[in-house]
Scaffold this active site. Structure first.
Site, PDB file in Angstrom:
ATOM      1  N   ARG A 169       0.844  -1.159  -0.074  1.00 46.75           N
ATOM      2  CA  ARG A 169       0.024   0.101   0.151  1.00 46.75           C
ATOM      3  C   ARG A 169       0.728   1.183  -0.079  1.00 46.75           C
ATOM      4  NH1 ARG A 169      -4.704  -0.053   4.389  1.00 46.75           N
ATOM      5  NH2 ARG A 169      -5.241   1.700   3.290  1.00 46.75           N
ATOM      6  N   CYS A 228      -1.360   6.034   9.141  1.00 47.98           N
ATOM      7  CA  CYS A 228      -1.534   4.829   8.480  1.00 47.98           C
ATOM      8  C   CYS A 228      -2.885   5.149   7.488  1.00 47.98           C
ATOM      9  CB  CYS A 228      -1.954   3.790   9.211  1.00 47.98           C
ATOM     10  SG  CYS A 228      -3.383   4.022  10.355  1.00 47.98           S
TER      11      CYS A 228
END
Length: 269
Positions: A169, A228
Site C-alpha cells: 500500500r 496509516c
C-alpha cells in the site's frame, strides 16, 4: 498504575482483579468484531466498538477520525472504565487494532497497555457470556494538540513522517477501496507495524524491532509523525516506539484516507 505500553499474559493474570480488560477486535473488510467477541473472549472482557466509541463519523476528516471527547467519555463510562481505571486491551491482530484504544487513553494520561500476543496468549477457556459493568465516571477531556498532527503539519514537518501500512500500500502496488489514490505522503518512510510482530502476534525481541525503525532512519519518536490508512494501526507504531524508550511521537488521525483526498495533494510512489 503506571505501565509500559505492553504487558504480557503473566502480568495480566497476576493483576486481573485490578484492571478492566477490553476486547477491541475490528476488521477492515467489514466483518463484525462484536460477533467475534460473542463467539469467545477473555473472561470478563468488555467489548469496545471501534466504530462507535473510538472513531468519529467518516467523511472529510478521513475514515476513522478521533471521536469527540464527549463521545469517548460516554463510551468508556458505559463500559465501566473510569478516570482511575487501568485498561488492558487486546485483539486478534497482534494489537495493531487495539492500539487505537490504548493510545487514546495514554494520550489523556490514563493507565493502559496492550496485551502482548492478544487473545491467543490467554491459553485458557474463553467466555461467551457478556458482562454488565456498572457505569463509571470518565471525564470528557480535549485531545492534546501536542500529540496530534494535521495535513498541514505533515507537509511542513522537519522530522520524519512514518507510514505504518504494509509495503504494497505504501508503494502503490496495492490500492484498497479506502485509499483515494495509491501511494504515500511525499517524503514519508515506511515502517510496517505488522513487521514488529512474530507469527503468533507477539512483539519481536527489542533489538529486531529497533532495527525495523532504524532501517528507516527512525531513532527518535519525538521527531516523528505516525500515520496509516485512517489513524488506527499508526497507533501501534507509536506505542512500540514508546515501549522501546524512543519517546512519544504524534499521530496524524486522518491518515492516507484524509491526505490523499485533499485537493492538490499528489501521492508519491
Amino acid at each position: 498504575m503506571e505501565l509500559s505500553p505492553f504487558v504480557d499474559i503473566g502480568w495480566l493474570k497476576s493483576h486481573r482483579e485490578q484492571v478492566v480488560v477490553a476486547d477491541v477486535r475490528w476488521y477492515l473488510d467489514g466483518s463484525s468484531g462484536a460477533q467475534a467477541y460473542r463467539r469467545g473472549h477473555i473472561p470478563g472482557a468488555v467489548f469496545v466498538d471501534l466504530d462507535r466509541w473510538l472513531s468519529g463519523e467518516s467523511g472529510p476528516r478521513g475514515l476513522n477520525p478521533l471521536p469527540t471527547p464527549d463521545v469517548f467519555a460516554q463510551g468508556m463510562g458505559s463500559l465501566g472504565i473510569g478516570d482511575d481505571s487501568t485498561v488492558i486491551a487486546y485483539d486478534d491482530a497482534g494489537g495493531v487494532i487495539a492500539a487505537r484504544l490504548v493510545w487514546m487513553l495514554r494520550a489523556l494520561g490514563k493507565s493502559s497497555a496492550l496485551l502482548d500476543g492478544g487473545i491467543s496468549s490467554w491459553g485458557g477457556p474463553l467466555e461467551t457470556s457478556v458482562p454488565q459493568p456498572s457505569v463509571a465516571q470518565f471525564s470528557a477531556t480535549a485531545w492534546p494538540a501536542s500529540m496530534l498532527a494535521s495535513a498541514d503539519d505533515v507537509d511542513q514537518f522537519p522530522g520524519l513522517v512514518v507510514d505504518a501500512r504494509n509495503p504494497e500500500r505504501f508503494n502503490g502496488s496495492l490500492q484498497v477501496p479506502s485509499d483515494p489514490q495509491p501511494g504515500h505522503i511525499p517524503g514519508a518512510v515506511n515502517v510496517p507495524c505488522r513487521r514488529n510482530l512474530d507469527a503468533a502476534g507477539q512483539l519481536l525481541p527489542a533489538t529486531q524491532v529497533r532495527e525495523n525503525f532504524y532501517r528507516a532512519d527512525v531513532t527518535d519518536a519525538t521527531a516523528t509523525i505516525s500515520y496509516c490508512g485512517s489513524g488506527v494501526t499508526a497507533c501501534h507504531n507509536l506505542l512500540v516506539m514508546e515501549h522501546l524508550g524512543m519517546g512519544r511521537g504524534r499521530l496524524y488521525p486522518g491518515g492516507w484516507s484524509h491526505y490523499a483526498a485533499l485537493e492538490n495533494r499528489i501521492a508519491e510512489l
